[in-house]
Write a protein that holds these residues in place. Structure first.
Motif, PDB file in Angstrom:
ATOM      1  N   ASP A 113       0.828  -1.215   0.000  1.00 15.30           N
ATOM      2  CA  ASP A 113       0.000   0.000   0.000  1.00 15.30           C
ATOM      3  C   ASP A 113       0.856   1.256   0.000  1.00 15.30           C
ATOM      4  O   ASP A 113       0.492   2.261  -0.598  1.00 15.30           O
ATOM      5  N   CYS A 114       1.999   1.238   0.714  1.00 16.34           N
ATOM      6  CA  CYS A 114       2.901   2.390   0.681  1.00 16.34           C
ATOM      7  C   CYS A 114       3.433   2.585  -0.735  1.00 16.34           C
ATOM      8  O   CYS A 114       3.330   1.689  -1.581  1.00 16.34           O
ATOM      9  N   ALA A 115       3.990   3.757  -0.993  1.00 17.73           N
ATOM     10  CA  ALA A 115       4.444   4.086  -2.342  1.00 17.73           C
ATOM     11  C   ALA A 115       5.909   3.706  -2.536  1.00 17.73           C
ATOM     12  O   ALA A 115       6.777   4.203  -1.815  1.00 17.73           O
ATOM     13  N   PRO A 116       6.202   2.871  -3.537  1.00 21.02           N
ATOM     14  CA  PRO A 116       7.592   2.610  -3.897  1.00 21.02           C
ATOM     15  C   PRO A 116       8.066   3.656  -4.900  1.00 21.02           C
ATOM     16  O   PRO A 116       7.341   4.017  -5.833  1.00 21.02           O
ATOM     17  N   VAL A 117       9.276   4.145  -4.714  1.00 20.71           N
ATOM     18  CA  VAL A 117       9.838   5.152  -5.610  1.00 20.71           C
ATOM     19  C   VAL A 117      11.191   4.650  -6.113  1.00 20.71           C
ATOM     20  O   VAL A 117      12.045   4.263  -5.323  1.00 20.71           O
ATOM     21  N   LEU A 118      11.359   4.662  -7.435  1.00 21.57           N
ATOM     22  CA  LEU A 118      12.640   4.317  -8.052  1.00 21.57           C
ATOM     23  C   LEU A 118      13.191   5.561  -8.734  1.00 21.57           C
ATOM     24  O   LEU A 118      12.454   6.291  -9.409  1.00 21.57           O
ATOM     25  N   LEU A 119      14.499   5.805  -8.545  1.00 23.26           N
ATOM     26  CA  LEU A 119      15.128   7.024  -9.045  1.00 23.26           C
ATOM     27  C   LEU A 119      16.425   6.693  -9.766  1.00 23.26           C
ATOM     28  O   LEU A 119      17.073   5.678  -9.464  1.00 23.26           O
ATOM     29  N   ALA A 162      10.103   7.569 -10.519  1.00 19.33           N
ATOM     30  CA  ALA A 162       8.790   6.999 -10.801  1.00 19.33           C
ATOM     31  C   ALA A 162       8.181   6.500  -9.505  1.00 19.33           C
ATOM     32  O   ALA A 162       8.865   5.872  -8.686  1.00 19.33           O
ATOM     33  N   VAL A 163       6.891   6.785  -9.324  1.00 22.63           N
ATOM     34  CA  VAL A 163       6.138   6.324  -8.157  1.00 22.63           C
ATOM     35  C   VAL A 163       5.270   5.154  -8.598  1.00 22.63           C
ATOM     36  O   VAL A 163       4.426   5.294  -9.490  1.00 22.63           O
ATOM     37  N   GLY A 164       5.486   4.005  -7.983  1.00 21.91           N
ATOM     38  CA  GLY A 164       4.834   2.786  -8.416  1.00 21.91           C
ATOM     39  C   GLY A 164       3.517   2.494  -7.721  1.00 21.91           C
ATOM     40  O   GLY A 164       2.909   3.381  -7.104  1.00 21.91           O
ATOM     41  N   PRO A 165       3.056   1.246  -7.814  1.00 24.28           N
ATOM     42  CA  PRO A 165       1.752   0.858  -7.268  1.00 24.28           C
ATOM     43  C   PRO A 165       1.639   1.149  -5.774  1.00 24.28           C
ATOM     44  O   PRO A 165       2.503   0.766  -4.986  1.00 24.28           O
ATOM     45  N   CYS A 166       0.570   1.836  -5.400  1.00 31.62           N
ATOM     46  CA  CYS A 166       0.311   2.156  -3.999  1.00 31.62           C
ATOM     47  C   CYS A 166      -1.186   2.358  -3.831  1.00 31.62           C
ATOM     48  O   CYS A 166      -1.943   2.338  -4.807  1.00 31.62           O
ATOM     49  N   ILE A 167      -1.621   2.543  -2.616  1.00 30.07           N
ATOM     50  CA  ILE A 167      -3.048   2.729  -2.374  1.00 30.07           C
ATOM     51  C   ILE A 167      -3.500   4.073  -2.953  1.00 30.07           C
ATOM     52  O   ILE A 167      -2.840   5.088  -2.792  1.00 30.07           O
ATOM     53  N   THR A 228      -3.148  -0.465  -5.334  1.00 31.41           N
ATOM     54  CA  THR A 228      -2.934  -1.785  -4.745  1.00 31.41           C
ATOM     55  C   THR A 228      -4.205  -2.350  -4.116  1.00 31.41           C
ATOM     56  O   THR A 228      -4.472  -3.547  -4.197  1.00 31.41           O
ATOM     57  N   TYR A 229      -4.996  -1.484  -3.493  1.00 33.95           N
ATOM     58  CA  TYR A 229      -6.157  -1.956  -2.728  1.00 33.95           C
ATOM     59  C   TYR A 229      -7.210  -2.605  -3.616  1.00 33.95           C
ATOM     60  O   TYR A 229      -7.795  -3.639  -3.253  1.00 33.95           O
ATOM     61  N   SER A 230      -7.483  -2.029  -4.762  1.00 28.63           N
ATOM     62  CA  SER A 230      -8.613  -2.472  -5.585  1.00 28.63           C
ATOM     63  C   SER A 230      -8.270  -3.553  -6.595  1.00 28.63           C
ATOM     64  O   SER A 230      -9.126  -3.941  -7.391  1.00 28.63           O
ATOM     65  N   ALA A 231      -7.036  -4.060  -6.576  1.00 28.47           N
ATOM     66  CA  ALA A 231      -6.618  -5.068  -7.547  1.00 28.47           C
ATOM     67  C   ALA A 231      -6.012  -6.279  -6.836  1.00 28.47           C
ATOM     68  O   ALA A 231      -4.805  -6.516  -6.907  1.00 28.47           O
ATOM     69  N   PRO A 232      -6.837  -7.076  -6.142  1.00 28.36           N
ATOM     70  CA  PRO A 232      -6.298  -8.200  -5.363  1.00 28.36           C
ATOM     71  C   PRO A 232      -5.620  -9.268  -6.199  1.00 28.36           C
ATOM     72  O   PRO A 232      -4.785 -10.016  -5.682  1.00 28.36           O
ATOM     73  N   GLU A 233      -5.955  -9.354  -7.476  1.00 29.48           N
ATOM     74  CA  GLU A 233      -5.319 -10.345  -8.331  1.00 29.48           C
ATOM     75  C   GLU A 233      -3.913  -9.917  -8.760  1.00 29.48           C
ATOM     76  O   GLU A 233      -3.126 -10.748  -9.214  1.00 29.48           O
ATOM     77  N   ARG A 234      -3.605  -8.631  -8.586  1.00 29.58           N
ATOM     78  CA  ARG A 234      -2.321  -8.114  -9.046  1.00 29.58           C
ATOM     79  C   ARG A 234      -1.383  -7.691  -7.927  1.00 29.58           C
ATOM     80  O   ARG A 234      -0.160  -7.804  -8.060  1.00 29.58           O
TER      81      ARG A 234
END
Length: 259
Positions: A113-119, A162-167, A228-234
């Motif tokens: 749920d937290c935001a991953p950031v890659l730089l 880039a900010v990746g999948p998060c809530i 992340t919250y609304s896509a339990p299959e992913r």
């Protein structure tokens, strides 16, 4: 639920094109039960052998043959530098971000749920990965990551992130006390909250993190816009698992390397 035995799903960012990187989800792993899929959480309570295999698969999907380094995340603003010596999983430093100028090594953070950031600063050969939950975000984990990248020779004007999948905001309900913490720091933070049900608000974590990055003066910031919250299959989601009263939850990983 979708077949989680499919190939590892790797979500990539345009701003990081050409670099080995990926925001992974839960597809393609060997874990079973509530953490079914590609659970990479060392502290998730999952079978250690399954987590180890999932971490191996994750690394192979992004940069085959590369070693993987991560940190023991504690919702802090702290960022560490990975030098020439790789630490083991048991020796992971307590921090929520790491940077390196070492080529061929994957660095990563885990989230649910937290935001991953890659730089990255391609010209300097410096990369970073940050775990930005609300605590780390408000205390400046992305600022710390940028500062450590600069200490290795990166230049602010060349860094992309880039900010990746998060809530998402629609999925992230908070109370008034939560909102007040942000307003106490800066009244302009009100723009990250939408009115929800009585005495509750919807918090835009992804936008807040992206705005902090933009305010730091880096070259470009991309938001993937994946909830992340609304896509339990992913994706795994701590909040979704809590609402479902599940005993445990998995973690996904986001990885980057200077190939």
């Amino acid at each position: 639920m979708a077949d989680l035995g499919d190939a590892v799903e790797v979500n990539r960012a345009e701003v990081l094109a050409g670099l080995p990187h990926g925001f992974l989800g839960r597809r393609g792993g060997v874990s079973i039960g509530e953490a079914e899929g590609l659970n990479v959480g060392l502290g998730s309570g999952d079978e250690p052998a399954a987590v180890a295999e999932n971490r191996r698969r994750a690394a192979e999907a992004v940069l085959p043959g590369a070693s993987l380094a991560s940190v023991y995340q504690v919702h802090s603003p702290d960022c560490v530098i990975l030098g020439n010596a790789l630490w083991s999983d048991a020796e992971r430093p307590h921090a929520d971000a790491l940077v390196t100028d070492r080529p061929g090594v994957l660095i990563g953070v885990v989230t649910a749920d937290c935001a991953p950031v890659l730089l990255a600063d391609r010209e300097a050969g410096v990369i970073g990965a940050a775990h930005a939950g609300w605590k780390g975000a408000i205390d400046g984990v992305t600022d710390s990551t940028i500062a450590q990248m600069i200490s290795l020779g990166a230049e602010r004007s060349r860094i992309v992130a880039a900010v990746g999948p998060c809530i998402s905001q629609a999925s992230y309900e908070v109370d008034g006390a939560f909102r007040d913490r942000f307003l106490d720091r800066d009244e302009e933070n009100a723009r990250f909250f939408a009115q929800g049900r009585d005495e509750h608000w919807q918090f835009a974590l992804e936008l807040y993190v992206a705005t902090r990055l933009e305010s730091a003066g880096i070259a470009k910031v991309e938001r993937l816009g994946l909830d992340t919250y609304s896509a339990p299959e992913r994706f795994y989601s701590y909040r979704r698992a809590t609402h479902r009263q599940e005993a445990s939850y998995g973690r996904q990983i986001s990885l980057i390397a200077m190939g």
